[in-house]
Design a protein around this motif. Structure first.
Motif, short mmCIF file in Angstrom:
data_model
loop_
_atom_site.label_atom_id
_atom_site.label_comp_id
_atom_site.label_asym_id
_atom_site.label_seq_id
_atom_site.Cartn_x
_atom_site.Cartn_y
_atom_site.Cartn_z
N SER A 3 83.87 8.78 28.07
CA SER A 3 83.59 8.68 26.65
C SER A 3 82.47 9.66 26.31
N ALA A 4 82.68 10.45 25.27
CA ALA A 4 81.69 11.44 24.85
C ALA A 4 81.00 10.99 23.58
N GLU A 5 79.69 11.17 23.55
CA GLU A 5 78.91 10.86 22.36
C GLU A 5 78.39 12.13 21.69
N SER A 6 78.56 13.26 22.36
CA SER A 6 78.10 14.54 21.82
C SER A 6 79.07 15.62 22.27
N LEU A 7 78.94 16.79 21.68
CA LEU A 7 79.78 17.90 22.10
C LEU A 7 79.43 18.34 23.52
N ASN A 42 84.51 22.45 11.53
CA ASN A 42 85.90 22.85 11.31
C ASN A 42 86.28 24.07 12.13
N ALA A 43 85.35 24.97 12.36
CA ALA A 43 85.65 26.18 13.13
C ALA A 43 86.06 25.83 14.55
N LEU A 44 85.31 24.96 15.22
CA LEU A 44 85.68 24.56 16.57
C LEU A 44 86.98 23.77 16.57
N ALA A 45 87.14 22.88 15.62
CA ALA A 45 88.39 22.12 15.51
C ALA A 45 89.57 23.06 15.32
N THR A 67 85.73 27.58 26.87
CA THR A 67 85.31 28.86 26.31
C THR A 67 84.97 28.72 24.83
N ALA A 68 85.83 28.02 24.08
CA ALA A 68 85.57 27.83 22.65
C ALA A 68 84.24 27.11 22.44
N MET A 69 83.98 26.10 23.24
CA MET A 69 82.74 25.34 23.08
C MET A 69 81.54 26.17 23.52
N ALA A 70 81.68 26.89 24.62
CA ALA A 70 80.56 27.70 25.13
C ALA A 70 80.21 28.83 24.16
N GLU A 71 81.23 29.46 23.59
CA GLU A 71 80.95 30.55 22.64
C GLU A 71 80.22 30.05 21.41
N LYS A 72 80.58 28.86 20.98
CA LYS A 72 79.97 28.31 19.76
C LYS A 72 78.59 27.72 20.02
N TYR A 73 78.44 27.02 21.13
CA TYR A 73 77.21 26.25 21.38
C TYR A 73 76.39 26.71 22.59
N GLY A 74 76.89 27.68 23.33
CA GLY A 74 76.13 28.20 24.46
C GLY A 74 76.02 27.28 25.65
#
Length: 75
Positions: A3-7, A42-45, A67-74
C-alpha cells in the motif's frame, strides 16, 4: 499486500511487485485515478495512460513507470 501513501512509496513498490500486479493496476487505471485524485498530477497520470494505450507490458512497463516518476520527481 503493498500500500502506497505517497508517490515515493509507489515508486519503491513498483520496484518490488510482480509485473503482473503492475499490469493489473495499470490496465484498470488504478494508478492514473489515484495520482489524479490524491496528488492532482495530471501530467504523470497522462504519462501512465500513454503506457497503457501503447499496451506496454512486463519489465518494459516497470521501467516506463519508474522512468516517468523519476523524471518528474527525481526519485
Amino acid at each position: 499486500g503493498f500500500s502506497a501513501e505517497s508517490l515515493k512509496d509507489l515508486y519503491e513498490i513498483v520496484k518490488r511487485v510482480t509485473v503482473e500486479s503492475l499490469e493489473f493496476h495499470l490496465y484498470r487505471e488504478d494508478f492514473e485515478n489515484w495520482i489524479k485524485a490524491a496528488f492532482k498530477d495530471n501530467a504523470l497520470a497522462n504519462e501512465l495512460a500513454r503506457l497503457r494505450n501503447a499496451n506496454v507490458k512486463g519489465e518494459e512497463l516497470r521501467k516506463g513507470i519508474m522512468t516517468a516518476m523519476a523524471e518528474k520527481y527525481g526519485f
